[in-house]
Design an enzyme around this catalytic site. Sequence first.
Site, PDB file in Angstrom:
ATOM      1  CD1 TRP A   1     -10.035  -2.949 -16.883  1.00 37.32           C
ATOM      2  CD2 TRP A   1      -9.671  -2.823 -19.088  1.00 37.32           C
ATOM      3  NE1 TRP A   1      -9.319  -1.806 -17.134  1.00 37.32           N
ATOM      4  CE2 TRP A   1      -9.088  -1.704 -18.479  1.00 37.32           C
ATOM      5  CE3 TRP A   1      -9.570  -2.960 -20.469  1.00 37.32           C
ATOM      6  CZ2 TRP A   1      -8.421  -0.721 -19.200  1.00 37.32           C
ATOM      7  CZ3 TRP A   1      -8.904  -2.000 -21.195  1.00 37.32           C
ATOM      8  CH2 TRP A   1      -8.327  -0.890 -20.555  1.00 37.32           C
TER       9      TRP A   1
ATOM     10  CG  ASP B   1      -6.964  -7.026 -23.414  1.00 35.62           C
ATOM     11  OD1 ASP B   1      -5.741  -6.798 -23.415  1.00 35.62           O
ATOM     12  OD2 ASP B   1      -7.792  -6.298 -22.827  1.00 35.62           O
TER      13      ASP B   1
ATOM     14  CE  LYS C   1      -2.232  -3.382 -15.821  1.00 34.78           C
ATOM     15  NZ  LYS C   1      -3.118  -2.807 -14.857  1.00 34.78           N
TER      16      LYS C   1
HETATM   17  N1  IK2 Z   1      -6.873  -4.974 -20.820  1.00 33.26           N
HETATM   18  C1  IK2 Z   1      -7.041  -5.423 -19.574  1.00 33.26           C
HETATM   19  C2  IK2 Z   1      -7.741  -6.704 -19.354  1.00 33.26           C
HETATM   20  C3  IK2 Z   1      -6.539  -4.674 -18.499  1.00 33.26           C
HETATM   21  O1  IK2 Z   1      -6.705  -5.135 -17.255  1.00 33.26           O
HETATM   22  C4  IK2 Z   1      -5.889  -3.474 -18.747  1.00 33.26           C
HETATM   23  C5  IK2 Z   1      -5.333  -2.680 -17.626  1.00 33.26           C
HETATM   24  N2  IK2 Z   1      -6.175  -2.444 -16.551  1.00 33.26           N
HETATM   25  O2  IK2 Z   1      -5.597  -1.888 -15.476  1.00 33.26           O
HETATM   26  C6  IK2 Z   1      -6.351  -1.099 -14.664  1.00 33.26           C
HETATM   27  C7  IK2 Z   1      -7.202  -1.883 -13.718  1.00 33.26           C
HETATM   28  O3  IK2 Z   1      -8.016  -2.700 -14.140  1.00 33.26           O
HETATM   29  O4  IK2 Z   1      -7.075  -1.655 -12.511  1.00 33.26           O
HETATM   30  C8  IK2 Z   1      -5.728  -3.064 -20.076  1.00 33.26           C
HETATM   31  C9  IK2 Z   1      -6.236  -3.834 -21.084  1.00 33.26           C
HETATM   32  C10 IK2 Z   1      -5.045  -1.809 -20.500  1.00 33.26           C
HETATM   33  O5  IK2 Z   1      -3.931  -1.480 -19.875  1.00 33.26           O
HETATM   34  P1  IK2 Z   1      -2.926  -0.400 -20.462  1.00 33.26           P
HETATM   35  O6  IK2 Z   1      -3.679   0.462 -21.403  1.00 33.26           O
HETATM   36  O7  IK2 Z   1      -2.448   0.324 -19.278  1.00 33.26           O
HETATM   37  O8  IK2 Z   1      -1.872  -1.205 -21.145  1.00 33.26           O
END
Ligand code: IK2
Length: 432
Positions: free
Chosen positions: A163, A244, A280
């Site tokens: 990510w 994560d 999510k």
């Molecule tokens: N860690 C990972 C691996 C994530 O995919 C995300 C969320 N990413 O979503 C946007 C996208 O990739 O299109 C997160 C952490 C963090 O998500 P949040 O801060 O919304 O809980």
Amino acid sequence: MAAALRATSSAISRAVTARTPPLMGGARWSSSSTWWGHVDPAPKDPILGVTEAFLADPSPNKVNVGVGAYRDDDGKPVVLNCVREAEARIAGNLNMEYLPMGGSNHMVEETLKLAYGEDSEFIKDKRIAAVQALSGTGACRLFADFQKRYQPESEIYIPVPTWANHHNIWRDANVSQKTYHYYHPESKGLDFSGMMDDIKNAPKGSFFLLHACAHNPTGVDPTEEEWKEISQLIKDKGHFPFFDMAYQGFASGDPEKDAKAIRIFLQDGHLLGISQSFAKNMGLYGQRVGCLSVLCEDDKQAVAVKTRLQQIARPMYSNPPVHGALLVSIILSDPDLKNMWLKEVKVMADRIIGMRTALRENIEKLGSPLSWEHITKQIGMFCYSGLAPEQVDRLTSQFHIYLTRNGRISMAGVTTKNVEYLANAIHEVSKS
Ligand code: IK2
């Protein structure tokens, strides 16, 4: 009295001046310069920039498979019924007081059970330092700051790819970054031997960032057997695993199954860290509810670590927001609501799995000579299509289909109405 006040105020002024850094780019203020004239616009975010471009496109055919946010089969955002029910229960019954620095203890207790297990001995023994965080991003960032403060020489090993925001998070926390092999472009699967070699060759006591399930962007997770080997090697090398877990429930449809990797590591006796997010799996994207936990050697260490995490949070945001935390704690602590949630997570995961099959079948039906098996083999919210950046550009310019340039398709944006159109466009751009 006045003299004493004057003395105090000039002492404060001297202290502030001493701490003020010089202006960026070597420029110091002068009467002819502006304060922010040297600030360039930031480059567009590779993920959120896609949504901006999608919104600006007037085409009636446009499709957004960029951002990882769940949509129903009409392409609409979803508020889960368990969330609606929890909101109805709290309506009118709330004050708006601050939460403590570490957030809602109730929410944190319930959240830990999802990751560590309902009857976890570590929870009973109070060995987990845990705080509510600003969703998964905030949990990762809090951990990165903690790592920098208490293991200042350490490095973080990040999978390739990952990510995109992981790089920003550890960069802004001033932790130096290394990468490890993860994805194998030819097989469109896991580069297990590359990953194991990198774990083996990393200096003893390195930090490893692991996606607990539904790896973003590849949709490729290690098998249970592979996780066992990874865990053992990380243990043998004395590395610190940081998980994560942004998609618990989204890989298999069952949050318990999706915690498998973490449970293997716990069984192997690791001390570890976990970032959890309810963006999510509970659809609480904008509520920013998450949790950071660090499993410690004993309860005394856990208290110390927790107070330090709170200390890092205090000057950044004082305390986290209350509304989403309340929803999570109500849902997870009420057996009926929890059951409702588990069913709804499964519905979301199953719809995505169904769309994978539909997308693959539709491309194959068009006679594509390429293999599209990976669409159904990968899991979670994303399909790492293997399309090159130029092919992605064609999808956007010719077909008004929006996705990140690394070829990642958010399966959550695929519906029975757009899947044929998407398949046709993918076939067209991948033909030549
Ligand atoms: N860690 C990972 C691996 C994530 O995919 C995300 C969320 N990413 O979503 C946007 C996208 O990739 O299109 C997160 C952490 C963090 O998500 P949040 O801060 O919304 O809980």
